[in-house]
Design an enzyme around this catalytic site. Structure first.
Site, PDB file in Angstrom:
ATOM      1  N   ASN A  18      54.340   3.965  60.816  1.00 40.95           N
ATOM      2  CA  ASN A  18      54.834   4.477  59.806  1.00 40.95           C
ATOM      3  C   ASN A  18      55.596   6.221  60.186  1.00 40.95           C
ATOM      4  O   ASN A  18      54.280   6.832  60.767  1.00 40.95           O
ATOM      5  CB  ASN A  18      53.880   5.159  58.985  1.00 40.95           C
ATOM      6  CG  ASN A  18      53.757   5.980  57.655  1.00 40.95           C
ATOM      7  OD1 ASN A  18      54.922   6.351  57.607  1.00 40.95           O
ATOM      8  ND2 ASN A  18      53.194   5.351  56.759  1.00 40.95           N
ATOM      9  N   LYS A  20      56.575   8.301  58.580  1.00 37.60           N
ATOM     10  CA  LYS A  20      56.717   8.846  57.746  1.00 37.60           C
ATOM     11  C   LYS A  20      58.140  10.068  57.553  1.00 37.60           C
ATOM     12  O   LYS A  20      58.902   9.570  57.245  1.00 37.60           O
ATOM     13  CB  LYS A  20      56.156   9.849  57.644  1.00 37.60           C
ATOM     14  CG  LYS A  20      54.406   9.657  57.896  1.00 37.60           C
ATOM     15  CD  LYS A  20      53.029  10.289  57.845  1.00 37.60           C
ATOM     16  CE  LYS A  20      51.771   9.197  57.925  1.00 37.60           C
ATOM     17  NZ  LYS A  20      50.558  10.138  57.853  1.00 37.60           N
ATOM     18  N   HIS A 107      50.577   4.175  49.854  1.00 34.69           N
ATOM     19  CA  HIS A 107      49.953   5.108  50.387  1.00 34.69           C
ATOM     20  C   HIS A 107      48.916   6.598  49.776  1.00 34.69           C
ATOM     21  O   HIS A 107      49.147   7.153  49.264  1.00 34.69           O
ATOM     22  CB  HIS A 107      50.423   5.559  51.447  1.00 34.69           C
ATOM     23  CG  HIS A 107      50.298   6.172  52.531  1.00 34.69           C
ATOM     24  ND1 HIS A 107      50.125   7.741  52.341  1.00 34.69           N
ATOM     25  CD2 HIS A 107      50.719   6.253  54.041  1.00 34.69           C
ATOM     26  CE1 HIS A 107      49.687   7.763  53.720  1.00 34.69           C
ATOM     27  NE2 HIS A 107      49.917   7.085  54.839  1.00 34.69           N
ATOM     28  N   GLU A 109      49.480   9.868  50.719  1.00 32.11           N
ATOM     29  CA  GLU A 109      50.153  11.004  50.515  1.00 32.11           C
ATOM     30  C   GLU A 109      51.383  10.995  49.310  1.00 32.11           C
ATOM     31  O   GLU A 109      51.259  11.914  48.701  1.00 32.11           O
ATOM     32  CB  GLU A 109      51.584  10.821  51.959  1.00 32.11           C
ATOM     33  CG  GLU A 109      50.641  11.778  52.967  1.00 32.11           C
ATOM     34  CD  GLU A 109      50.803  11.026  54.034  1.00 32.11           C
ATOM     35  OE1 GLU A 109      52.111  10.787  54.371  1.00 32.11           O
ATOM     36  OE2 GLU A 109      49.946  11.206  54.857  1.00 32.11           O
ATOM     37  N   GLU A 182      42.481   3.715  55.266  1.00 34.08           N
ATOM     38  CA  GLU A 182      43.748   4.781  55.789  1.00 34.08           C
ATOM     39  C   GLU A 182      42.358   6.157  55.114  1.00 34.08           C
ATOM     40  O   GLU A 182      42.571   6.765  53.852  1.00 34.08           O
ATOM     41  CB  GLU A 182      44.453   5.420  55.647  1.00 34.08           C
ATOM     42  CG  GLU A 182      45.621   4.259  56.362  1.00 34.08           C
ATOM     43  CD  GLU A 182      46.929   4.935  56.383  1.00 34.08           C
ATOM     44  OE1 GLU A 182      47.702   4.945  57.632  1.00 34.08           O
ATOM     45  OE2 GLU A 182      47.407   5.528  55.986  1.00 34.08           O
ATOM     46  N   GLY A 188      46.261  12.367  60.074  1.00 33.36           N
ATOM     47  CA  GLY A 188      47.035  13.575  60.622  1.00 33.36           C
ATOM     48  C   GLY A 188      46.011  14.960  60.321  1.00 33.36           C
ATOM     49  O   GLY A 188      46.315  16.037  61.107  1.00 33.36           O
ATOM     50  N   SER A 230      44.403   8.605  62.997  1.00 34.43           N
ATOM     51  CA  SER A 230      44.385   9.431  63.999  1.00 34.43           C
ATOM     52  C   SER A 230      44.425   7.858  65.289  1.00 34.43           C
ATOM     53  O   SER A 230      43.252   8.397  65.829  1.00 34.43           O
ATOM     54  CB  SER A 230      43.690  10.204  63.675  1.00 34.43           C
ATOM     55  OG  SER A 230      44.085  10.869  62.539  1.00 34.43           O
ATOM     56  N   GLY A 252      51.390   9.763  63.377  1.00 34.30           N
ATOM     57  CA  GLY A 252      51.885  10.207  64.581  1.00 34.30           C
ATOM     58  C   GLY A 252      52.280  10.159  65.786  1.00 34.30           C
ATOM     59  O   GLY A 252      53.207   9.616  66.866  1.00 34.30           O
TER      60      GLY A 252
HETATM   61  P1  13P Z   1      48.372   9.593  61.448  1.00 33.75           P
HETATM   62  O1  13P Z   1      47.987   8.676  62.455  1.00 33.75           O
HETATM   63  O2  13P Z   1      49.316  10.508  61.854  1.00 33.75           O
HETATM   64  O3  13P Z   1      46.586   9.926  60.763  1.00 33.75           O
HETATM   65  O4  13P Z   1      48.437   8.910  59.936  1.00 33.75           O
HETATM   66  C1  13P Z   1      47.917   7.643  59.404  1.00 33.75           C
HETATM   67  C2  13P Z   1      49.027   7.307  58.436  1.00 33.75           C
HETATM   68  O5  13P Z   1      48.737   8.020  57.428  1.00 33.75           O
HETATM   69  C3  13P Z   1      49.422   5.843  58.644  1.00 33.75           C
HETATM   70  O6  13P Z   1      49.993   5.622  57.820  1.00 33.75           O
END
Ligand code: 13P
Length: 268
Positions: A18, A20, A107, A109, A182, A188, A230, A252
């Site tokens: 992802n 983002k 998600h 977010e 997640e 993150g 992560s 990330g």
């Molecule tokens: P990270 O791997 O940056 O923690 O993000 C996870 C995520 O939200 C994937 O959708």
């Protein structure tokens, strides 16, 4: 308790990146090419699926780069309408035209920053299923919810609100959906759930699905449940060794081609 080593077929792992709201035109071209070439260099690539999920505006360029590659393309968002006066939105038909097969839904977010409700997430998830695409339905608890002992309750609510939004939907949903667990506190932050913590929630999800309605055991056994939060090359193998972890949704670390490919290779 449903056994992970049942008589049902082995679940093929899936690693999804992802991206983002990251990347420039140039960086996305370089990233997509490097991942495509890294996948092409592995002759057992059919052993685990791999998907990249760029920002909407980058989908057409990435789509061109991936033509003919086993690397699949996904989208982070869409609006659940066919076409019409939805200023600023992108439809599933538009995404499909550019070869998107996997669509993120729910998600954290978008739940938190864009205030997407359980009802909207259910509507979006079903729109993806009805379009013949694969939703990657994200669920997960916040730090406060975990500390209050509400992890299972939160995840059950997030899943059941989708399954029950359509009458007799449970069977059809779990035939098509990929779940991504997640934990919000691990996204993150560099804090990863331990393999044991993640496995406990994945097993909970699989059992919930298995017992949500009669005769759901087979669906539950073939349901792919990804872990996200992560994930890196250094922790992926331990996560993938867990019996109910069927891959990863990577944020990330998916922005660095060699790191992302290293995660995927551990799923092969
Ligand atoms: P990270 O791997 O940056 O923690 O993000 C996870 C995520 O939200 C994937 O959708």
């Amino acid at each position: 308790m449903l056994s992970a080593s049942s008589t049902f077929p082995r679940r093929k792992k899936l690693v999804a990146g992802n991206w983002k709201m990251h990347g420039t035109r140039a960086s996305v071209v370089a990233l997509a090419r490097a991942i495509r070439d890294g996948v092409a260099a592995v002759d057992t690539h059919a052993a685990a699926d791999i998907v990249v999920i760029p920002a909407s505006i980058h989908i057409p360029i990435v789509s061109d780069i991936l033509a003919g590659s086993p690397l699949a393309l996904g989208a982070q968002n869409f609006y659940p309408g066919d076409a019409g006066a939805f200023t600023g939105e992108v439809s599933l038909a538009m995404l499909k035209e550019f070869g998107c097969t996997h669509i993120l839904v729910g998600h954290s977010e978008r739940r938190q920053l864009l205030a997407e409700s359980l009802a909207l997430i259910a509507e979006k998830c079903w729109a993806v299923v009805n379009a013949g695409l694969t939703p990657i339905l994200c669920v997960g608890e916040t730090q406060a919810e975990r500390e209050q002992g509400d992890t299972e309750k939160v995840i059950a609510t997030q899943l059941c609100s989708v399954a029950k939004a359509v009458s007799t939907g449970t069977f059809r949903l779990y035939r098509h959906v990929v779940i991504a667990y997640e934990p919000v506190w691990a996204i993150g932050t560099g804090l990863t759930a331990t393999p044991e913590q993640a496995q406990a929630v994945h097993a909970f999800i699989r059992n919930l699905v298995a017992h949500e309605e009669p005769e759901m055991e087979e669906q539950a056994a073939s349901l792919r449940i990804l872990y996200g939060g992560s994930v890196k090359a250094s922790n992926a193998a331990a996560l993938f060794a867990m019996p109910d972890i069927d891959g990863a949704l990577v944020g990330g670390a998916s922005l660095e081609a060699q790191e992302f490919l290293a995660i995927w290779r551990q799923a092969l």
